[in-house]
Design an enzyme around this catalytic site. Structure first.
Site, PDB file in Angstrom:
ATOM      1  N   GLU A 134     -47.051  -9.018  41.182  1.00 35.83           N
ATOM      2  CA  GLU A 134     -46.654 -10.435  41.131  1.00 35.83           C
ATOM      3  C   GLU A 134     -45.379 -10.731  41.893  1.00 35.83           C
ATOM      4  OE1 GLU A 134     -47.666  -8.627  38.506  1.00 35.83           O
ATOM      5  OE2 GLU A 134     -48.912  -9.833  37.158  1.00 35.83           O
ATOM      6  N   GLU A 154     -53.105  -6.478  33.356  1.00 37.20           N
ATOM      7  CA  GLU A 154     -52.678  -6.942  32.021  1.00 37.20           C
ATOM      8  C   GLU A 154     -53.861  -7.088  31.081  1.00 37.20           C
ATOM      9  OE1 GLU A 154     -50.563 -10.285  33.802  1.00 37.20           O
ATOM     10  OE2 GLU A 154     -48.742  -9.580  32.820  1.00 37.20           O
ATOM     11  N   GLY A 200     -52.767  -9.923  36.581  1.00 38.86           N
ATOM     12  CA  GLY A 200     -53.450 -10.288  35.343  1.00 38.86           C
ATOM     13  C   GLY A 200     -54.625  -9.372  35.035  1.00 38.86           C
ATOM     14  N   ALA A 217     -54.618 -12.913  38.400  1.00 32.36           N
ATOM     15  CA  ALA A 217     -54.823 -14.346  38.163  1.00 32.36           C
ATOM     16  C   ALA A 217     -55.168 -14.994  39.499  1.00 32.36           C
ATOM     17  CB  ALA A 217     -53.552 -14.951  37.583  1.00 32.36           C
TER      18      ALA A 217
END
Ligand code: CO8
Length: 257
Positions: free
Chosen positions: A131, A111, A108, A65
């Site tokens: 993260e 993911e 992300g 992200a």
């Protein structure tokens, strides 16, 4: 339809979506997610598309992200806006999706790859959930999907330390279907996608739905669910054609309804 953070093309019955924020290693920001969701809506609605390939660049599938966008977010805002929920559109795609991963698939990005149905990895791929090093934790399913894919020992270690897995380890651990030389990644992904897209569409979509059900229910319920879908396929013209072609020793001409 125009996109700034993606390249979207169709190649026969395959839709190819390439993440394209090269200066940020394809960091996933809200614009990219909005565009990706729009591209998926269009490809899903197109009856001529039987499979989707999601790719990044040689250097990065996606490095996570966008930290610069998230830096000043507050809890009330993330809660009020249900931050991240819109990212799950990919996991609700009903057509098969192949992630073609080269380079970094972090946070992300990892993911997002795990929301796909098959991960094909270049030998340069690196997977990780770093993260915790930013003071947060996986937020788009990483702690759940990684654990289901590779088991508690590796998932816990990766999420707690932020260490990455190379492609060979990811294949041994069951995270990726296959590792291929980086130069062959897109050709291999397209070959696999073409093969899936040429299958009867309803059967392919039901296979996806049924395999995914294995993660969400008991064995007995999952088998009952599979049986109903299996029986339903006898209502399709493609079942008549597929079995007829086999018996008559000829190639099937599927309608892919
Ligand atoms: N966000 C924003 N920008 C990024 C990101 C990122 N995640 N990753 C890389 N970039 C940018 C860098 O800031 C840099 O930009 P600039 O040139 O303007 O400084 C450019 O991309 C190139 O990056 P580097 O110079 O750092 O390249 P290196 O080759 O030295 O390093 C790394 C590559 C190791 C990938 C490094 O960039 C890195 O560690 N990136 C961050 C990885 C990370 O922590 N990812 C997790 C982010 S948090 C997250 O994903 C939360 C998930 C929550 C759910 C999300 C829903 C899907």
């Amino acid at each position: 339809m125009s996109y700034e953070t993606l390249l979207v093309e169709t190649n026969g019955r395959v839709g190819v979506v390439t993440l394209h924020r090269p200066k940020a290693l394809n960091a996933l920001n809200s614009q990219l997610i909005e565009e990706l969701n729009r591209a998926l809506d269009a490809l899903e609605a197109d009856p001529g598309i039987g499979c989707i390939v999601l790719a990044g660049s040689e250097r990065a599938f996606a490095a996570g992200a966008d930290v610069k966008e998230m830096q000043f977010l507050t809890f009330p805002a993330t809660y009020r806006d249900d931050f991240i929920t819109s990212w799950e559109r990919l996991s609700r795609c009903r057509k098969p999706v192949i992630a073609a991963v080269a380079g970094y698939a972090l946070g992300g990005g990892c993911e997002m790859a795990m929301m796909c149905d098959i991960i094909l990895a270049a030998d340069t791929a690196r997977f990780g959930q770093p993260e915790i090093q930013l003071g947060i934790m996986p937020g788009a399913g990483g702690s759940q999907r990684l654990t289901r894919a590779v088991g508690k020992a590796k998932a816990m270690e990766m999420c707690l330390t932020g260490r990455t897995m190379d492609a060979a380890e990811a294949e041994r651990a069951g995270l990726v279907a296959r590792v291929v030389p980086a130069a062959d990644l897109m050709a291999e992904a397209m070959k696999t996608a073409d093969r899936i897209a040429d299958m009867p569409l309803a059967a392919a979509m039901m296979v996806k739905e049924s395999v995914n059900r294995a993660f969400e229910t008991t064995l007995a319920e999952g088998i009952r669910f599979e049986r109903r879908l299996f029986q339903a396929l006898f209502a399709t013209a493609d079942q008549k054609e597929g079995m007829g072609a086999f018996v008559e020793k000829r190639q099937p001409g599927f309608a892919r309804e």
